[in-house]
Design a protein around this motif. Structure first.
Motif, PDB file in Angstrom:
ATOM      1  N   MET A 117      16.901   1.317 -21.219  1.00  0.00           N
ATOM      2  CA  MET A 117      15.448   1.490 -21.276  1.00  0.00           C
ATOM      3  C   MET A 117      15.100   2.945 -21.022  1.00  0.00           C
ATOM      4  SD  MET A 117      12.421   0.496 -21.791  1.00  0.00           S
ATOM      5  CE  MET A 117      12.690  -1.278 -21.953  1.00  0.00           C
ATOM      6  N   ILE A 118      14.348   3.528 -21.927  1.00  0.00           N
ATOM      7  CA  ILE A 118      13.885   4.899 -21.776  1.00  0.00           C
ATOM      8  C   ILE A 118      12.483   4.892 -21.184  1.00  0.00           C
ATOM      9  CG2 ILE A 118      12.931   4.988 -24.118  1.00  0.00           C
ATOM     10  CD1 ILE A 118      13.784   7.930 -24.249  1.00  0.00           C
ATOM     11  N   SER A 119      12.193   5.909 -20.393  1.00  0.00           N
ATOM     12  CA  SER A 119      10.850   6.086 -19.846  1.00  0.00           C
ATOM     13  C   SER A 119      10.584   7.578 -19.685  1.00  0.00           C
ATOM     14  CB  SER A 119      10.706   5.365 -18.500  1.00  0.00           C
ATOM     15  OG  SER A 119      11.627   5.874 -17.552  1.00  0.00           O
ATOM     16  N   ARG A 120       9.321   7.921 -19.468  1.00  0.00           N
ATOM     17  CA  ARG A 120       8.997   9.330 -19.283  1.00  0.00           C
ATOM     18  C   ARG A 120       7.880   9.495 -18.273  1.00  0.00           C
ATOM     19  NH1 ARG A 120       7.555  11.889 -24.834  1.00  0.00           N
ATOM     20  NH2 ARG A 120       7.114  13.744 -23.568  1.00  0.00           N
ATOM     21  N   ASP A 121       7.865  10.659 -17.655  1.00  0.00           N
ATOM     22  CA  ASP A 121       6.811  11.031 -16.726  1.00  0.00           C
ATOM     23  C   ASP A 121       6.372  12.431 -17.119  1.00  0.00           C
ATOM     24  OD1 ASP A 121       5.217  11.861 -14.613  1.00  0.00           O
ATOM     25  OD2 ASP A 121       6.461  10.927 -13.103  1.00  0.00           O
ATOM     26  N   ASN A 122       5.287  12.521 -17.870  1.00  0.00           N
ATOM     27  CA  ASN A 122       4.845  13.822 -18.371  1.00  0.00           C
ATOM     28  C   ASN A 122       4.418  14.755 -17.242  1.00  0.00           C
ATOM     29  OD1 ASN A 122       5.400  13.198 -21.029  1.00  0.00           O
ATOM     30  ND2 ASN A 122       3.321  12.543 -21.498  1.00  0.00           N
ATOM     31  N   ALA A 123       3.954  14.212 -16.144  1.00  0.00           N
ATOM     32  CA  ALA A 123       3.565  15.056 -15.013  1.00  0.00           C
ATOM     33  C   ALA A 123       4.767  15.784 -14.433  1.00  0.00           C
ATOM     34  CB  ALA A 123       2.888  14.209 -13.939  1.00  0.00           C
ATOM     35  N   LYS A 124       5.944  15.193 -14.610  1.00  0.00           N
ATOM     36  CA  LYS A 124       7.177  15.801 -14.092  1.00  0.00           C
ATOM     37  C   LYS A 124       8.027  16.405 -15.210  1.00  0.00           C
ATOM     38  CE  LYS A 124       7.500  12.741 -10.086  1.00  0.00           C
ATOM     39  NZ  LYS A 124       8.347  11.751  -9.352  1.00  0.00           N
ATOM     40  N   ASN A 125       7.482  16.411 -16.433  1.00  0.00           N
ATOM     41  CA  ASN A 125       8.227  16.942 -17.588  1.00  0.00           C
ATOM     42  C   ASN A 125       9.613  16.309 -17.675  1.00  0.00           C
ATOM     43  OD1 ASN A 125       6.148  18.728 -18.366  1.00  0.00           O
ATOM     44  ND2 ASN A 125       6.843  20.217 -16.841  1.00  0.00           N
ATOM     45  N   SER A 126       9.654  15.017 -17.486  1.00  0.00           N
ATOM     46  CA  SER A 126      10.942  14.331 -17.392  1.00  0.00           C
ATOM     47  C   SER A 126      10.988  13.061 -18.221  1.00  0.00           C
ATOM     48  CB  SER A 126      11.247  13.964 -15.940  1.00  0.00           C
ATOM     49  OG  SER A 126      11.385  15.115 -15.137  1.00  0.00           O
ATOM     50  N   ILE A 127      12.184  12.753 -18.683  1.00  0.00           N
ATOM     51  CA  ILE A 127      12.451  11.430 -19.234  1.00  0.00           C
ATOM     52  C   ILE A 127      13.660  10.852 -18.509  1.00  0.00           C
ATOM     53  CG2 ILE A 127      11.483  11.960 -21.495  1.00  0.00           C
ATOM     54  CD1 ILE A 127      14.391  12.016 -22.587  1.00  0.00           C
TER      55      ILE A 127
END
Length: 125
Positions: free
Chosen positions: A69-79
């Motif tokens: 499962m992929i996810s992302r957190d744009n606030a942390k510039n991370s996937i």
């Protein structure tokens, strides 16, 4: 320019789990889709999974559906890539990628703008 740094790889037994992370620096890719590829020894780099810029759509290779499962957190510039029920066939170097598109587009390597240097995942049987 975007720099991508992966982490979280390692050695795990078959059936186990790992969570990979990828942090972007430089120009932030928050409006672009991002994804994961992998390359096993002696094989070509292959697409694993991708997520649109807003996280609303996910695309995955059949070989990892129901397990990764992929996810992302744009606030942390991370996937992230949560990998469960790992198999020996999952052994590979895993690469983080930023795509040319945000909402929809091709998921192959030809559509990738930036690559990370990879993190090694080894699954022992």
């Amino acid at each position: 320019q975007v720099q991508l740094v992966e982490s979280g790889g390692g050695l795990v037994q078959a059936g186990g789990s790992l969570r990979l992370s990828c942090v972007a620096s430089g120009a932030t890719p928050s409006t672009y889709a991002m994804g994961w590829f992998r390359q096993a020894p002696g094989k070509e780099r292959e697409f694993v999974t991708a997520i649109t810029w807003n996280g609303r759509s996910i695309y995955s290779a059949d070989s990892v559906k129901e397990r990764f499962m992929i996810s992302r957190d744009n606030a942390k510039n991370s996937i992230y890539l949560q990998m469960d029920s790992l198999k020996s066939d999952d052994t590979a170097v895993y690469y983080c990628a930023v795509y040319q598109w945000g909402h929809a587009g091709a998921v192959g390597a030809g559509a990738v703008l930036y690559w990370g240097k990879g993190t090694l995942v080894t699954v022992s049987s």
